[in-house]
Motif scaffolding. Structure first.
Motif, PDB file in Angstrom:
ATOM      1  N   ASP A  19      85.201  14.821 -17.019  1.00 50.67           N
ATOM      2  CA  ASP A  19      84.951  16.097 -16.348  1.00 50.67           C
ATOM      3  C   ASP A  19      83.469  16.445 -16.255  1.00 50.67           C
ATOM      4  O   ASP A  19      83.127  17.552 -15.829  1.00 50.67           O
ATOM      5  N   GLN A  20      82.599  15.517 -16.644  1.00 53.61           N
ATOM      6  CA  GLN A  20      81.159  15.692 -16.442  1.00 53.61           C
ATOM      7  C   GLN A  20      80.625  14.803 -15.327  1.00 53.61           C
ATOM      8  O   GLN A  20      79.431  14.827 -15.033  1.00 53.61           O
ATOM      9  N   THR A 195      75.310  13.348 -17.223  1.00 52.82           N
ATOM     10  CA  THR A 195      76.572  12.627 -17.149  1.00 52.82           C
ATOM     11  C   THR A 195      76.577  11.491 -18.161  1.00 52.82           C
ATOM     12  O   THR A 195      75.533  11.074 -18.664  1.00 52.82           O
TER      13      THR A 195
END
Length: 256
Positions: A19-20, A195
């Motif tokens: 989810d990053q 990320t």
């Protein structure tokens, strides 16, 4: 404003790891804009992270895709053809370089590492474009992710600089070749984001801090802002835009 909707469009998003991920921010924005999505995961380890996100997106198709594994790319596009019969947009957000080559000097990079980084990060986009072309009979949008290190030397970015430069050149050539069929090809160049993939870059925390200080807007870009740009590029509002590298980086790139 109707030109900015993705209602009724079907798109493939490649590169969600968690989810990053940049690809996750883009997929979420595209789904919110009305698109029906297909997504992929890299391997069984990644599947545990991606499948819950695919459910959040209501993804119609979710399949494994390791571009180094023979047959997986072909199976993915065969499935898209069988289930949908068309594809309106594709987002390519994958990149890789072996750690030893990434952390060393470009001049010292191994032949094998350079070739592998180029294949996964750059040529995979061309292979996807070739598979997408027959599914985009009414035109479409292909988008990939680059970085300012393609144009200027960024300490620690190393081997990925030449690779991303090749990717941006590929965007221009693909745009010229696919344009007669109404297929648009663009690269998005976000500022540095925290990320998992980017964390492999040496001294990445320092790079983030420097980017926030250097950017004219004095901040980093957010996933949602990258996603908003990708929604626009997939929409009919961007139907006259192709062959570009478009920055979404709080102005970071202008002070090179």
């Amino acid at each position: 404003m109707d030109q900015l909707t993705l209602q009724g469009k079907k798109g493939l998003v490649v590169g969600i790891a968690n989810d990053q991920s940049i690809a996750w921010g883009c997929a979420r924005a595209m789904r919110d804009a009305g698109a029906e999505l297909a997504v992929t995961w890299f391997n069984d380890k990644a599947r545990a992270h991606v499948e819950p996100l695919a459910r959040q997106l209501g993804a119609a198709i979710a399949l494994p895709l390791d571009v180094e594994q023979a047959g997986q790319l072909e199976h993915l596009f065969d499935t898209l053809a069988a289930r949908w019969g068309r594809l309106d947009f594709l987002l390519h957000s994958i990149a890789f370089a072996p750690r030893g080559d990434l952390h060393g000097r470009v001049v010292d990079s191994s032949r094998e590492g350079f070739a592998r980084a180029m294949d996964i990060s750059c040529h995979s986009f061309a292979r996807m474009a070739r598979r997408a072309e027959p599914l985009m009979r009414q035109g479409g949008s292909l988008v990939t992710m680059s970085y300012v290190g393609a144009e200027e030397v960024i300490p620690g970015y190393g081997l990925m600089g030449p690779v991303k430069a090749a990717l941006e050149a590929s965007v221009r050539y693909l745009a010229a070749e696919l344009g007669p069929g109404g297929i648009r090809v663009n690269a998005v160049s976000p500022g540095p984001l925290a990320t998992r993939a980017a964390s492999g870059i040496a001294d990445f925390d320092t790079l983030l801090a420097q980017a926030a200080r250097r950017a004219p807007l004095r901040r980093l870009v957010a996933l949602e802002e990258v996603g908003a740009l990708c929604v626009f590029l997939a929409s009919d509002g961007a139907r006259a835009m192709t062959g570009n590298t478009i920055y979404v980086d709080a102005g970071y790139h202008i002070l090179g």
